[in-house]
Design a protein around this motif. Structure first.
Motif, short mmCIF file in Angstrom:
data_model
loop_
_atom_site.label_atom_id
_atom_site.label_comp_id
_atom_site.label_asym_id
_atom_site.label_seq_id
_atom_site.Cartn_x
_atom_site.Cartn_y
_atom_site.Cartn_z
N GLY A 25 -29.85 -9.68 19.43
CA GLY A 25 -30.31 -9.90 18.07
C GLY A 25 -31.81 -9.71 17.93
O GLY A 25 -32.58 -10.18 18.76
N TYR A 26 -32.20 -9.02 16.87
CA TYR A 26 -33.63 -8.84 16.56
C TYR A 26 -33.94 -9.57 15.26
O TYR A 26 -33.33 -9.31 14.21
CB TYR A 26 -33.96 -7.36 16.41
CG TYR A 26 -35.27 -7.09 15.69
CD1 TYR A 26 -35.30 -6.41 14.48
CD2 TYR A 26 -36.48 -7.54 16.22
CE1 TYR A 26 -36.49 -6.17 13.81
CE2 TYR A 26 -37.67 -7.32 15.56
CZ TYR A 26 -37.67 -6.63 14.35
OH TYR A 26 -38.85 -6.41 13.69
N VAL A 27 -34.85 -10.52 15.33
CA VAL A 27 -35.32 -11.23 14.14
C VAL A 27 -36.82 -11.02 14.03
O VAL A 27 -37.54 -10.97 15.04
CB VAL A 27 -34.98 -12.74 14.19
CG1 VAL A 27 -33.49 -12.95 14.15
CG2 VAL A 27 -35.58 -13.41 15.43
N ARG A 28 -37.28 -10.90 12.81
CA ARG A 28 -38.69 -10.61 12.57
C ARG A 28 -39.58 -11.74 13.08
O ARG A 28 -40.64 -11.50 13.64
CB ARG A 28 -38.90 -10.40 11.06
CG ARG A 28 -40.34 -10.08 10.67
CD ARG A 28 -40.74 -8.70 11.10
NE ARG A 28 -42.07 -8.37 10.66
CZ ARG A 28 -42.70 -7.24 10.96
NH1 ARG A 28 -42.11 -6.35 11.71
NH2 ARG A 28 -43.91 -7.01 10.52
N SER A 68 -33.56 -7.95 9.91
CA SER A 68 -33.01 -8.38 11.19
C SER A 68 -31.77 -7.55 11.51
O SER A 68 -31.05 -7.13 10.60
CB SER A 68 -32.66 -9.87 11.15
OG SER A 68 -33.80 -10.64 10.87
N GLU A 89 -32.17 -16.00 9.66
CA GLU A 89 -31.52 -15.10 10.61
C GLU A 89 -31.56 -15.68 12.02
O GLU A 89 -30.58 -15.57 12.78
CB GLU A 89 -32.20 -13.74 10.58
CG GLU A 89 -31.99 -12.96 9.29
CD GLU A 89 -32.90 -13.41 8.17
OE1 GLU A 89 -32.73 -12.92 7.04
OE2 GLU A 89 -33.78 -14.24 8.42
N HIS A 90 -32.68 -16.28 12.39
CA HIS A 90 -32.78 -16.92 13.70
C HIS A 90 -31.77 -18.05 13.83
O HIS A 90 -31.09 -18.20 14.86
CB HIS A 90 -34.20 -17.45 13.90
CG HIS A 90 -34.43 -18.05 15.25
ND1 HIS A 90 -35.36 -19.05 15.46
CD2 HIS A 90 -33.85 -17.82 16.46
CE1 HIS A 90 -35.35 -19.39 16.73
NE2 HIS A 90 -34.44 -18.66 17.36
N LEU A 137 -32.27 -12.49 22.53
CA LEU A 137 -33.06 -12.52 21.30
C LEU A 137 -34.37 -11.78 21.51
O LEU A 137 -35.03 -11.94 22.54
CB LEU A 137 -33.35 -13.97 20.89
CG LEU A 137 -34.07 -14.17 19.56
CD1 LEU A 137 -33.14 -13.78 18.41
CD2 LEU A 137 -34.54 -15.60 19.40
N SER A 140 -32.81 -23.92 14.13
CA SER A 140 -32.92 -22.78 15.04
C SER A 140 -33.73 -23.12 16.28
O SER A 140 -33.34 -22.76 17.40
CB SER A 140 -33.54 -21.59 14.31
OG SER A 140 -34.83 -21.91 13.81
N THR A 190 -38.01 -10.46 19.21
CA THR A 190 -38.78 -10.51 17.97
C THR A 190 -39.71 -9.32 17.82
O THR A 190 -40.55 -9.29 16.93
CB THR A 190 -39.61 -11.81 17.92
OG1 THR A 190 -40.44 -11.88 19.07
CG2 THR A 190 -38.70 -13.02 17.87
N THR A 235 -36.44 -18.60 11.09
CA THR A 235 -35.91 -18.09 9.83
C THR A 235 -34.41 -18.33 9.74
O THR A 235 -33.77 -18.79 10.68
CB THR A 235 -36.21 -16.59 9.72
OG1 THR A 235 -35.59 -15.92 10.84
CG2 THR A 235 -37.70 -16.31 9.76
#
Length: 820
Positions: free
Chosen positions: A161-164, A208, A170-171, A189, A125, A191, A168
């Motif tokens: 996209g939203y990733v925590r 996510s 998801e990323h 992107l 990623s 976060t 990860t």
């Protein structure tokens, strides 16, 4: 076109073509191979191996696993063994030991700290994120997102996209999809941040999510583009490469399809929509235009959930089609969203359980742990400090006049907080006039041999094994290492380091230097700070007391400024100030320089240090959070005066009078007061004192309040009679009653027990529960011996109980206090 895209993604996930290079083992490049690949312009992700630690070994395993994945994206992955053939810059700089580098176009493109590329997901990623800087943008606020929408309106749609957190799975899914679709969509992107509010997402959400922003102009159908914002559709499936690919395919499906035959005759959706349900709306010729508008509105609401078809004929009864008579669009939506709501409620319940667990974790420690826990997603910029290892430790200490080393553990909250303080001090020193100071750290979770004082080299470690974390040590060449025992905040650390830069003692050769030493600012970085000073006067440097004073001065380095006068200047200065040589003069910061304390020249540095500390101690010090440990370490009972915050000048004078009266207690008590430390706490400047006072007595008494606590003989707490004027003679009489055991205590200190904050932290109890059979079985002979010992102990304890019964017991109504 979409069939080709799908085939490309499936090809990448399934293994690709048969011409793939053999990456079963991590490729090790020689220096020649590295430069050849570099100048060819190929993209490379390289780690320059110098020394393999357990952490590095784990990283190399993950790097090998990521090589096969990144090969599909045209990135060569390997390592260079610096021990076999060093590469200039990358093999000679110790600071690069914990970094891997991405090369692009024949030059270094980006360096990634190993803390950010710790497994396959994070490696893939982060590398793709670096490559796709133009295709994948990062926004933080809603204004940033709006600007992106305006920039691409009419040209591209946006995939948001939203990733925590980064690194990860998801990323990685977002980056792999962006690599394929980056030329078609604008990827964004996030976060966290304010933009989540616009999207209707709670920032504490752990899942996510992906949104499709329809910014490209659609033709043929009405679109809700009347506002300046692009309409958006949320992907309802968990984020993965396959689900995201299917979602993007679905977003390109016709908004509304018009058919002219019975639904039973309409073929099922073809690839890639074969898993998508169909909704048929029937239209009448006289309302065809209105029906199309209705179908378009419903299609926007069902975007990503179902396909909408408008049938230009009346419905016919069929066993293959289920007909429903619904009165509005909301009823249609309920058919699809009811099941989704149930799934979301289950997810919310799981997140609620996670939040409860997080709330327990937040209570496990103090404010330091809470602060570190909140900032756990951010990475510290450690470029300003040097990472020491077993190999470079001795060299680093020898090359600098002052080396400050923090021994820490990455998983320890306090260690990470102190590491942050160390970084702040290092950055502050870089911008100052302080030279030749090396700020360093040692990760004891990785370099266990060094922290155990086993450096692995022929030179012994210049310190004792580190058993408490975090620990700060100070090293000077040819001088014994010192453990810093002060406050670990950035201000206290900075002050200690700046003072440590001065020689200890400083040799003074002129009267101007002596005057500057006694009254001047110790360093431009410490403007406004007034340190304690100690001056040694000897007839010559070879006097027997001079080495003792020098040894004591070295122990005071960083805490007290020390100066040395010898020969004629010492004799002249002593004559002018009526001092007999040899002499040691202490100049406390709380007293004017014209009134020093004259100390005897001791035969040992330890004895001299004791005299110096006593002379520098304020007769009535104010306790603060910063100085409490040093006063508490004296082992004396605390005679504590609590005063409130003043509202006006009259209140300030009253508090000052109380402090001066307590000073008279010390003077009148003379030798009998040596067992007590008379001190005071200003509750306005030290609010923590309110909880301390309340816990001592069970409730907040009227102020001022005078208490006696931490007696060496027991845990009793005594309170000076409330509403009684605090007068020196009365206080001394009260202390005498306590010594005569005629005064009843007002409370008791609690036991120094530190139970786990929550049950699942009782590790020893859990181990005993899980392994009940692990207890040591005693032999019969040992059991008999143990029984005899227990009987003897019972006899002795009964005798002790008889002796202790003669002493008066504390009042049964006294409060028990548990103190931190």
């Amino acid at each position: 076109m979409w069939m080709c895209m799908a085939a490309l993604l499936l090809w990448m996930k399934s293994g690709g073509c048969t011409e793939r290079a053999n990456t079963s083992e991590l490729v090790e490049y020689t220096a020649l191979d590295f430069y050849e690949k570099l100048h060819s312009g190929k993209m490379m992700f390289i780690y320059f191996e110098q020394k393999v630690s357990p952490t590095i070994s784990l990283f190399l395993v993950e790097l090998e696993m990521s090589a096969e994945v990144l090969h599909d994206y045209g990135v060569l992955v390997g390592k260079v063994n610096c021990n076999k053939e060093p590469v200039q810059t990358y093999c000679t700089d110790e600071r690069l030991l914990h970094s891997a580098f991405l090369f692009r176009g024949g030059k270094e493109f980006l360096g990634l700290d190993l803390d950010t590329v710790f497994d396959v997901n994070s490696i893939v990623s982060e590398v793709l994120f670096a490559i796709l800087r133009e295709e994948v943008r990062y926004v933080h606020t809603d204004a940033d997102l709006l600007a992106m929408e305006k920039a691409v309106r009419g040209q591209k749609n946006i995939v948001l996209g939203y990733v925590r957190s980064l690194g990860t799975q998801e990323h990685r899914s977002m980056m792999e999809t962006a690599y394929v679709y980056g030329s078609i969509y604008q990827f964004i992107l996030i976060t966290g941040g304010p933009v989540l509010k616009h999207l209707g997402v709670n920032e504490s959400s752990h899942s996510s999510q992906v949104w499709f922003l329809h910014c490209r102009v659609h033709s043929g159908f009405m679109t809700p583009m009347t506002s300046e914002r692009c309409p958006l559709t949320r992907m309802r499936k968990p984020l993965s490469v396959l689900s995201l690919h299917s979602f993007l395919q679905l977003m390109e499906a016709p908004l509304v399809s018009e058919v002219y035959k019975d639904p039973s005759m309409v073929p099922p959706p073809q690839f890639p929509y074969q898993q998508t349900p169909q909704v048929f709306l029937f239209s009448r010729p006289e309302t065809a235009h209105l029906d199309l508008d209705t179908a378009t509105t419903l299609a926007w609401r069902l975007r990503g959930i179902a396909l909408v078809l408008l049938v230009h004929r009346l419905p016919e009864k069929s066993l293959e089609v289920k007909y429903l008579h619904l009165h509005n669009l909301d009823e249609v939506m309920e058919l699809f969203t009811l099941q989704e709501k149930e799934a979301e409620e289950e997810e919310d319940e799981e997140e609620g359980e996670d939040e409860e667990e997080d709330s327990d974790l937040a209570k496990l420690d103090d404010e330091i742990a809470a602060s570190v826990y909140k900032t756990r997603g951010s990475f510290l910029d450690i470029d300003s400090i040097t990472q020491l290892t077993s190999d470079n430790f001795h060299t680093a200490v020898a090359q600098n006049s002052l080396t400050v080393v923090l021994f820490y553990l990455k998983w320890d909250a306090v260690s990470m907080a102190v590491l942050n303080s160390l970084i702040e001090v290092a950055e502050r020193l870089e911008d100052s006039e302080v030279d030749n100071v090396q700020m360093s750290s040692v990760d004891c979770g990785e370099w266990t041999d060094l922290c155990a004082a086993q450096s692995g080299s022929s030179l012994p470690a210049p310190f004792k094994p580190i058993t408490a974390f975090p620990s700060v040590w100070v090293f000077h060449p040819q001088v014994s290492a010192r453990h810093y025992s002060g406050m670990l905040g950035s201000e206290a650390l900075h002050r200690f380091i700046v003072l440590s830069c001065s020689a200890s003692p400083t040799l003074l050769t002129t009267e101007e230097e002596v005057a500057s030493f006694l009254q001047g600012v110790p360093h431009p970085e410490l403007a406004g700070y007034k340190p304690d000073r100690v001056l040694g006067l000897f007839q010559s440097p070879t006097h027997a007391g001079a080495p003792v004073f020098t040894e004591a001065a070295e122990s005071l380095r960083g805490e007290v400024l020390t100066g040395l006068l010898t020969d004629g200047l010492a004799e002249k200065w002593a004559a002018d100030h009526s001092v007999d040589l040899p002499a040691v003069l202490a100049f406390p910061s709380w007293r004017t320089p014209t009134r020093p304390s004259t100390l005897p020249v001791s035969s040992s540095a330890k004895e001299l240090l004791s005299h110096i500390h006593t002379a520098l101690l304020h007769p009535m010090p104010e306790l603060t959070v910063e100085n409490l440990p040093s006063f508490f370490s004296l082992g004396k009972a605390l005679l504590l005066l609590f005063v409130g915050e003043e509202e006006d000048e009259i209140g300030r004078r009253q508090n000052q009078a109380l402090v001066e009266e307590m000073g008279r207690v010390v003077e009148l008590g003379d030798g009998r007061m040596d067992r007590y430390l008379a001190c005071w706490i200003h509750l306005g400047r030290t609010p923590a004192g309110m909880s301390v006072l309340g816990s001592y007595l069970g409730s907040m008494p009227p102020l001022p309040a005078l208490v006696l606590t931490h007696l060496p003989t027991g845990g009793e707490i005594y309170q000076y009679p409330p509403n009684t004027p605090i007068v020196a003679l009365s206080v001394l009489q009260w202390l005498q009653r306590i010594e005569d055991k005629t005064e009843s205590p007002a409370g008791m200190l609690g036991e120094d027990s530190w139970p786990p904050a929550v049950k699942f932290y009782e590790f020893l109890k859990i181990m005993d529960t899980q392994e009940p059979g692990s207890a040591r079985q005693q032999a019969p002979e040992e059991e008999e011996e143990d029984e005899e010992e227990e009987n003897m102990e019972d006899d002795s304890s009964s005798e002790e109980g008889t002796d202790s019964s003669s002493s008066p017991a504390p009042d049964a109504t006294t409060n028990t206090h548990s103190e931190l």
